[in-house]
Design a protein around this motif. Structure first.
Motif, short mmCIF file in Angstrom:
data_model
loop_
_atom_site.label_atom_id
_atom_site.label_comp_id
_atom_site.label_asym_id
_atom_site.label_seq_id
_atom_site.Cartn_x
_atom_site.Cartn_y
_atom_site.Cartn_z
N CYS A 27 56.66 -18.52 54.00
CA CYS A 27 57.04 -19.93 53.94
C CYS A 27 55.80 -20.79 53.68
O CYS A 27 54.72 -20.54 54.25
N ASP A 28 55.97 -21.80 52.84
CA ASP A 28 54.90 -22.77 52.63
C ASP A 28 54.83 -23.71 53.83
O ASP A 28 55.82 -23.90 54.55
N ALA A 29 53.69 -24.30 54.06
CA ALA A 29 53.54 -25.25 55.16
C ALA A 29 54.49 -26.42 54.97
O ALA A 29 54.57 -26.98 53.87
N PRO A 30 55.26 -26.80 55.99
CA PRO A 30 56.21 -27.91 55.84
C PRO A 30 55.50 -29.26 55.82
O PRO A 30 54.36 -29.39 56.29
N ILE A 31 56.17 -30.25 55.26
CA ILE A 31 55.67 -31.62 55.26
C ILE A 31 56.26 -32.35 56.46
O ILE A 31 57.47 -32.33 56.67
N LEU A 32 55.43 -32.97 57.26
CA LEU A 32 55.89 -33.65 58.47
C LEU A 32 55.26 -35.04 58.52
O LEU A 32 54.05 -35.18 58.64
N ASP A 33 56.09 -36.07 58.43
CA ASP A 33 55.62 -37.45 58.56
C ASP A 33 55.59 -37.85 60.03
O ASP A 33 56.46 -37.46 60.82
N ASP A 34 54.62 -38.64 60.39
CA ASP A 34 54.49 -39.19 61.75
C ASP A 34 54.35 -38.10 62.80
O ASP A 34 54.77 -38.27 63.95
N GLY A 35 53.77 -36.95 62.42
CA GLY A 35 53.60 -35.87 63.38
C GLY A 35 52.49 -34.94 62.95
O GLY A 35 51.78 -35.19 61.96
N TYR A 36 52.34 -33.84 63.67
CA TYR A 36 51.25 -32.91 63.38
C TYR A 36 51.71 -31.48 63.65
O TYR A 36 52.57 -31.23 64.51
N LEU A 37 51.14 -30.54 62.89
CA LEU A 37 51.43 -29.12 63.04
C LEU A 37 50.31 -28.46 63.84
O LEU A 37 49.15 -28.81 63.69
N VAL A 38 50.66 -27.51 64.67
CA VAL A 38 49.68 -26.75 65.43
C VAL A 38 49.42 -25.44 64.68
O VAL A 38 50.35 -24.76 64.25
N GLN A 39 48.13 -25.10 64.52
CA GLN A 39 47.72 -23.93 63.74
C GLN A 39 48.20 -24.05 62.30
O GLN A 39 48.89 -23.18 61.75
N LYS A 40 47.84 -25.16 61.66
CA LYS A 40 48.26 -25.43 60.29
C LYS A 40 47.55 -24.50 59.32
O LYS A 40 46.35 -24.26 59.43
N GLN A 41 48.33 -23.95 58.39
CA GLN A 41 47.77 -23.10 57.34
C GLN A 41 48.62 -23.27 56.09
O GLN A 41 49.65 -23.94 56.11
#
Length: 361
Positions: A27-41
């Motif tokens: 899976c490609d990294a998702p796009i998230l507005d107004d938030g943050y991903l943990v362990q982003k790759q």
């Protein structure tokens, strides 16, 4: 030589082919507005978990202040979204249905109207929930309706047919049963129906052992039965009920008791007997007068009235006054009702009135 070469080619080709069929996608990294991903790759392997959170004043569009999504063969288990913390995620209301929001969540101060499943009704007639600052207020509860029946009663020498087992049955549900071999219901058939009426099952015909040949009716003290009493004219005598053959069928009624000299009829719940309780067999093979089971309730099919909220068929006892919720063409009217009056089996519906006007409808 050719056969050995071909075998070598197959051994090389098949493992590659099998590997291609069993390959899974990342899976490609998702796009998230107004938030943050943990362990982003950049990419995530199949079955990888990814946690995310939201900025101040926002929250995930699922339960909790943080959420987890899973990569499932190239697709995330759900789309990560951050919404206003005053908005509400869909409520979990058992045994109920309501209109789903196309966004997946509900705005602050937005209300929903729930409809309970057929076997249930809203507690205290409360069917509205309101989103208020991120939580639902006065969430309705769907409880078992007083009109709902439990499992059908056990009928000796019979089984329910064409019906999977279930614990609850909505009002007006009908089930069919069939007698075992060698047994019949009144009228000589092997099948009959029972109906759920206001929380009670109607009484079905008993499955009785199929009788052998019996003597016809006879006068006096013949072998067909012993005389007991006479009619007012003195020309007819009552004899054992077996001499009259097939027993009279009374709609919504059943024969109770076990007496060789008369039949005693009892009406189902919500019906009253009109006429004699006991039916006797005359020596000429004829039955005495048979009672009638008269309905003591009214039925209202809310689907047949455009002004009424659709809740299926509702029943009201004779002499009872109740109310049914109304609805207009544009929005739910949560405090407008039609008054229902049931008198001698006749139903009357008033116009739709506000709750404070019900006494004058």
């Amino acid at each position: 030589m050719f056969v050995r070469y071909l075998g070598f080619v197959l051994l090389v080709w098949f493992p590659e082919r099998l590997h291609a069929q069993s390959a899974v996608h990342s899976c490609d990294a998702p796009i998230l507005d107004d938030g943050y991903l943990v362990q982003k790759q950049i990419t995530y392997p199949h079955e990888a978990n990814l946690m995310y959170g939201c900025d101040n004043g926002r929250k995930p569009a699922v339960e909790g202040w943080w959420a987890t999504i899973t990569c499932q063969n190239g697709t995330w288990s759900h789309k990560p979204q951050c919404i206003d913390e005053k908005d509400c995620i869909p409520p979990d209301i058992p045994n109920a249905k309501y209109k789903k929001s196309p966004k997946g969540w509900y705005d602050n101060n937005q209300s929903i109207y729930i409809t309970c499943d057929k076997e249930y009704e809203s507690k205290n007639r409360d069917a509205t929930a309101i989103c208020s600052n991120g939580t639902w207020t006065s969430v309705p509860v769907c409880e078992k309706s007083i009109e709902t029946c439990g499992e059908p009663p056990k009928i000796p020498h019979a089984v329910i047919i064409h019906q999977e087992y279930q614990e609850l049955f909505a009002a007006d549900s009908e089930v069919q049963y069939e007698c075992e071999d060698g047994y019949t219901v009144e009228g000589g058939g092997t099948k009959d129906n029972i109906t759920c009426i206001f929380g009670n099952w109607t009484e079905g015909s008993a499955c009785r052992a199929r009788p052998g040949p019996v003597n016809g009716g006879s006068a006096g003290g013949g072998t067909g039965g012993r005389p007991t009493t006479s009619t007012g004219s003195g020309t007819q005598q009552t004899v054992e009920v077996k001499n009259c053959g097939q027993q009279p069928v009374v709609s919504n009624g059943d024969i109770v008791g076990d007496d060789s000299m008369f039949l005693r009829y009892q009406c189902a719940a919500w019906y009253k007997r009109v006429g004699p309780e006991r039916v006797r067999c005359y020596s000429n093979g004829m039955w005495s007068a048979v009672p009638v089971c008269k309905a003591t309730f009214c039925s209202v099919d809310t689907d047949a009235y455009r002004a009424l909220l659709s809740v299926g068929v509702k029943h009201f006892k004779d002499g009872e006054t109740g109310k049914l919720r109304c609805v207009d063409q544009d929005h739910w009217l949560t405090d407008h009702y039609s008054v229902v009056r049931c008198t001698d089996g006749r139903m009357e519906l008033s116009r739709c009135c506000g709750f404070g006007e019900l006494l004058f409808c």
